[in-house]
Scaffold this motif. Structure first.
Motif, PDB file in Angstrom:
ATOM      1  N   ALA A 151      21.576 103.480 -37.414  1.00 63.94           N
ATOM      2  CA  ALA A 151      21.823 103.386 -35.929  1.00 63.94           C
ATOM      3  C   ALA A 151      22.755 102.040 -36.083  1.00 63.94           C
ATOM      4  O   ALA A 151      23.207 101.846 -34.767  1.00 63.94           O
ATOM      5  N   SER A 152      22.786 101.387 -36.998  1.00 59.72           N
ATOM      6  CA  SER A 152      23.627  99.997 -36.902  1.00 59.72           C
ATOM      7  C   SER A 152      24.967 100.425 -37.717  1.00 59.72           C
ATOM      8  O   SER A 152      26.039  99.613 -37.513  1.00 59.72           O
ATOM      9  N   ASP A 153      25.383 101.711 -38.305  1.00 55.60           N
ATOM     10  CA  ASP A 153      26.434 102.199 -38.620  1.00 55.60           C
ATOM     11  C   ASP A 153      27.651 102.528 -37.697  1.00 55.60           C
ATOM     12  O   ASP A 153      27.415 103.295 -36.827  1.00 55.60           O
ATOM     13  N   GLY A 154      28.878 102.153 -37.990  1.00 57.82           N
ATOM     14  CA  GLY A 154      29.936 102.324 -37.044  1.00 57.82           C
ATOM     15  C   GLY A 154      30.443 103.828 -37.299  1.00 57.82           C
ATOM     16  O   GLY A 154      30.203 104.600 -38.354  1.00 57.82           O
ATOM     17  N   LEU A 155      31.325 104.155 -36.036  1.00 57.47           N
ATOM     18  CA  LEU A 155      31.725 105.500 -36.075  1.00 57.47           C
ATOM     19  C   LEU A 155      33.335 105.473 -36.169  1.00 57.47           C
ATOM     20  O   LEU A 155      33.879 104.619 -35.406  1.00 57.47           O
ATOM     21  N   TRP A 156      34.182 105.950 -37.268  1.00 57.49           N
ATOM     22  CA  TRP A 156      35.534 105.497 -37.299  1.00 57.49           C
ATOM     23  C   TRP A 156      36.401 106.686 -37.936  1.00 57.49           C
ATOM     24  O   TRP A 156      35.662 107.673 -38.238  1.00 57.49           O
ATOM     25  N   SER A 157      37.775 106.537 -38.027  1.00 56.27           N
ATOM     26  CA  SER A 157      38.720 107.755 -38.577  1.00 56.27           C
ATOM     27  C   SER A 157      38.431 109.078 -37.895  1.00 56.27           C
ATOM     28  O   SER A 157      38.153 110.229 -38.262  1.00 56.27           O
ATOM     29  N   LEU A 158      38.626 108.967 -36.462  1.00 50.37           N
ATOM     30  CA  LEU A 158      38.159 109.919 -35.546  1.00 50.37           C
ATOM     31  C   LEU A 158      39.465 110.955 -35.348  1.00 50.37           C
ATOM     32  O   LEU A 158      40.690 110.503 -35.558  1.00 50.37           O
ATOM     33  N   SER A 159      39.306 112.312 -35.130  1.00 56.94           N
ATOM     34  CA  SER A 159      40.146 113.055 -34.762  1.00 56.94           C
ATOM     35  C   SER A 159      39.522 114.221 -33.856  1.00 56.94           C
ATOM     36  O   SER A 159      38.330 114.520 -34.029  1.00 56.94           O
ATOM     37  N   TRP A 160      40.216 114.900 -33.003  1.00 56.91           N
ATOM     38  CA  TRP A 160      39.780 115.646 -31.909  1.00 56.91           C
ATOM     39  C   TRP A 160      39.791 117.164 -32.465  1.00 56.91           C
ATOM     40  O   TRP A 160      40.925 117.457 -33.013  1.00 56.91           O
ATOM     41  N   LEU A 161      38.889 117.854 -31.980  1.00 59.23           N
ATOM     42  CA  LEU A 161      38.952 119.368 -32.432  1.00 59.23           C
ATOM     43  C   LEU A 161      39.898 120.032 -31.000  1.00 59.23           C
ATOM     44  O   LEU A 161      39.794 119.247 -29.921  1.00 59.23           O
ATOM     45  N   PRO A 162      40.328 121.064 -31.237  1.00 63.49           N
ATOM     46  CA  PRO A 162      41.040 121.546 -30.006  1.00 63.49           C
ATOM     47  C   PRO A 162      40.398 121.921 -28.777  1.00 63.49           C
ATOM     48  O   PRO A 162      40.677 121.946 -27.757  1.00 63.49           O
ATOM     49  N   ASP A 163      39.037 122.217 -29.003  1.00 61.34           N
ATOM     50  CA  ASP A 163      38.115 122.337 -28.030  1.00 61.34           C
ATOM     51  C   ASP A 163      38.037 121.299 -26.923  1.00 61.34           C
ATOM     52  O   ASP A 163      37.460 121.424 -25.818  1.00 61.34           O
ATOM     53  N   GLY A 164      38.309 120.056 -27.461  1.00 63.91           N
ATOM     54  CA  GLY A 164      38.239 118.856 -26.670  1.00 63.91           C
ATOM     55  C   GLY A 164      36.744 118.512 -26.384  1.00 63.91           C
ATOM     56  O   GLY A 164      36.305 117.526 -25.642  1.00 63.91           O
ATOM     57  N   GLU A 165      35.743 118.900 -27.088  1.00 58.64           N
ATOM     58  CA  GLU A 165      34.440 118.772 -26.959  1.00 58.64           C
ATOM     59  C   GLU A 165      33.893 117.821 -28.292  1.00 58.64           C
ATOM     60  O   GLU A 165      32.841 117.344 -27.977  1.00 58.64           O
ATOM     61  N   HIS A 166      34.375 118.343 -29.225  1.00 60.59           N
ATOM     62  CA  HIS A 166      34.011 117.651 -30.528  1.00 60.59           C
ATOM     63  C   HIS A 166      35.215 116.786 -31.291  1.00 60.59           C
ATOM     64  O   HIS A 166      36.325 116.816 -30.939  1.00 60.59           O
ATOM     65  N   LEU A 167      34.791 115.906 -32.004  1.00 62.22           N
ATOM     66  CA  LEU A 167      35.453 115.075 -32.920  1.00 62.22           C
ATOM     67  C   LEU A 167      35.027 115.207 -34.413  1.00 62.22           C
ATOM     68  O   LEU A 167      33.679 115.576 -34.588  1.00 62.22           O
ATOM     69  N   VAL A 168      35.770 114.970 -35.197  1.00 63.34           N
ATOM     70  CA  VAL A 168      35.223 114.738 -36.673  1.00 63.34           C
ATOM     71  C   VAL A 168      35.807 113.277 -36.858  1.00 63.34           C
ATOM     72  O   VAL A 168      36.776 112.664 -36.422  1.00 63.34           O
ATOM     73  N   GLY A 169      34.706 112.721 -37.564  1.00 62.43           N
ATOM     74  CA  GLY A 169      34.764 111.246 -37.877  1.00 62.43           C
ATOM     75  C   GLY A 169      33.868 110.943 -39.031  1.00 62.43           C
ATOM     76  O   GLY A 169      33.463 111.758 -39.808  1.00 62.43           O
ATOM     77  N   ARG A 170      33.798 109.539 -39.572  1.00 63.61           N
ATOM     78  CA  ARG A 170      32.933 108.993 -40.553  1.00 63.61           C
ATOM     79  C   ARG A 170      32.062 107.804 -40.179  1.00 63.61           C
ATOM     80  O   ARG A 170      32.188 107.061 -39.213  1.00 63.61           O
ATOM     81  N   ILE A 171      30.687 108.149 -40.403  1.00 61.55           N
ATOM     82  CA  ILE A 171      29.758 107.152 -40.050  1.00 61.55           C
ATOM     83  C   ILE A 171      29.939 106.204 -41.274  1.00 61.55           C
ATOM     84  O   ILE A 171      29.912 106.435 -42.574  1.00 61.55           O
ATOM     85  N   HIS A 172      29.803 105.095 -41.010  1.00 59.75           N
ATOM     86  CA  HIS A 172      30.546 103.902 -41.787  1.00 59.75           C
ATOM     87  C   HIS A 172      29.982 104.046 -43.362  1.00 59.75           C
ATOM     88  O   HIS A 172      30.926 104.190 -44.319  1.00 59.75           O
ATOM     89  N   GLN A 173      28.794 103.803 -43.492  1.00 62.86           N
ATOM     90  CA  GLN A 173      28.112 104.027 -44.817  1.00 62.86           C
ATOM     91  C   GLN A 173      27.629 105.310 -45.428  1.00 62.86           C
ATOM     92  O   GLN A 173      27.048 105.328 -46.335  1.00 62.86           O
ATOM     93  N   SER A 174      27.817 106.122 -44.475  1.00 66.00           N
ATOM     94  CA  SER A 174      27.412 107.495 -44.986  1.00 66.00           C
ATOM     95  C   SER A 174      28.334 108.677 -45.204  1.00 66.00           C
ATOM     96  O   SER A 174      28.472 109.075 -46.435  1.00 66.00           O
ATOM     97  N   GLY A 175      29.151 109.123 -44.311  1.00 65.91           N
ATOM     98  CA  GLY A 175      30.157 110.129 -44.823  1.00 65.91           C
ATOM     99  C   GLY A 175      30.585 110.701 -43.446  1.00 65.91           C
ATOM    100  O   GLY A 175      30.507 110.142 -42.561  1.00 65.91           O
ATOM    101  N   ALA A 176      31.257 111.955 -43.622  1.00 65.53           N
ATOM    102  CA  ALA A 176      32.059 112.718 -42.602  1.00 65.53           C
ATOM    103  C   ALA A 176      30.861 113.420 -41.853  1.00 65.53           C
ATOM    104  O   ALA A 176      29.970 113.798 -42.069  1.00 65.53           O
TER     105      ALA A 176
END
Length: 390
Positions: free
Chosen positions: A156-181
């Motif tokens: 819960a202390s890890d950041g969220l970055w490298s975001l991009s939206w899916l075309p539905d406007g409801e979801h994003l793809v990103g990366r949890i800082h120390q974890s992964g996609a």
């Protein structure tokens, strides 16, 4: 509908072939090629922001360049959102300041703003240990997504970055800082789900992206050993395959969403961008993985064009960085090692490249095709290259 996939393809290692020769500059661009009609300049730093300190760790490049503000065009191509040193500013394509976004959400950074497909929301990232934030432009509200206070899949202390939206406007793809996609539900307090493939059901992946069609996603693998291979996999939200995935940082087990791998491209791949139709990717294969904290410069590399259905890859040019495809897919703009923005005709790379503009970096073609956004890092300015009508 299940996304179309193809058999696994792995291109031979780039180290097994000689470096390509640099394509020569040519004096005159082809008929119908973009030309700069005028330039429009705006300040990236907000008036009340403290200028970054450039000593020691290349902080200005972090603040102004690709790792931090990542200025992005609105879907209609006539507004630009960027990190301004405090949160987000929005400029028109005429350089005018049309709005500012501010939030009282604690420990938010407002980095790398990304417009939703309908242009009504902007998602921002946190580089290290804080939440992402989604701004509702019409309702003037901001909400946490994928960070502390949300339903995180991992630490819960890890950041969220490298975001991009899916075309539905409801979801994003990103990366949890120390974890992964991860797949992020932007409207359910940022609920996150590990995003993997059946061929590599492990929680990792730098620089994840999603195709504009929503049919495929990418992630860069081998981050800890520096290989930086680009994996392209199918993405299916409804009825997709689920697998158990361990978070590499805290070893917690989670339910992940597994796509089918289409192919893997040997790296290190440090930049890549989808075509509008999701059928191609332009990418940079650098000579080395980036150095880490305090060293964000990975140098220049091969400019690649990847055909997604087949996995076939062509080298278009060398000594390139930060590629951006024109909306019609005919041209690619990129930053050259000689300090200018150059163009290349995708279908005829053998004809060489030509210089479009001197002294700026990070070209990003507008969705409307009428301009290219660049950055003047030394002056803390955005520079819009307004193109002449063809």
């Amino acid at each position: 509908e299940r996304p179309q996939t193809v058999p696994i393809r792995v291109e031979p290692s780039p180290r097994a072939r000689p470096e390509p020769e640099t394509r020569p500059l040519r004096g005159r661009p082809p008929v119908g090629a973009p030309k700069v009609g005028k330039t429009v300049v705006f300040d990236v730093l907000a008036a009340d922001a403290t200028p970054p300190n450039a000593e020691g760790n290349n902080e200005i490049a972090w603040f102004i360049g690709s790792s931090s503000p990542n200025p992005s065009w609105s879907p209609d191509g006539h507004r630009i959102a960027h990190y301004d040193g405090r949160c987000v500013s929005i400029h028109g394509d005429d350089g005018s300041l049309v709005g500012k976004l501010r939030t009282r959400i604690s420990n938010s950074e407002c980095r790398a703003p990304r417009w939703s497909p309908n242009g009504r929301e902007i998602a921002t990232s946190h580089t290290f240990h804080g939440p992402g934030v989604v701004f509702e432009l019409t309702g003037k509200r901001a909400r946490v997504t994928g960070g502390p206070g949300s339903k995180l899949m991992g630490n819960a202390s890890d950041g969220l970055w490298s975001l991009s939206w899916l075309p539905d406007g409801e979801h994003l793809v990103g990366r949890i800082h120390q974890s992964g996609a991860v797949l992020v539900d932007a409207h359910k307090r940022g609920r996150t789900t590990p995003l993997v493939t059946g061929e590599a059901p492990t929680m990792e992946g730098f620089f994840p992206t999603v195709a504009p069609t929503g049919r495929h996603f990418t992630r860069v693998l081998g981050e800890w050993n520096g290989s930086g291979d680009l994996e392209v996999g199918s993405l299916q939200l409804a009825g997709g395959t689920t697998v158990k995935v361990k978070d590499p940082w805290d070893t917690t087990e989670h339910k992940g969403l597994a796509g089918q791998r289409a192919f893997v491209l040997p790296g290190p791949i440090l930049e890549h961008e989808w075509s509008r139709d999701g059928a191609r990717i332009v990418a940079i294969r650098a000579l080395r993985w980036y150095g880490g904290y305090g060293d964000f410069d990975y140098g220049f590399g091969e400019l690649l064009l990847i055909d997604v259905p087949s996995g076939e890859t062509r080298v278009l040019a060398s000594a390139a960085k930060n590629p951006s495809l024109s909306p019609d897919g005919r041209f690619v703009a990129f930053e050259s090692s000689e300090g200018d923005i150059r163009l290349l005709e995708v279908a005829k790379p053998e004809l060489g490249v030509w210089s479009l503009h001197q002294g700026t970096v990070e070209p990003k073609w507008s969705p409307a095709g009428h301009a290219i956004l660049t950055l003047d890092i030394a002056k803390h300015q955005g520079v819009i290259l307004v193109l002449e009508p063809s």
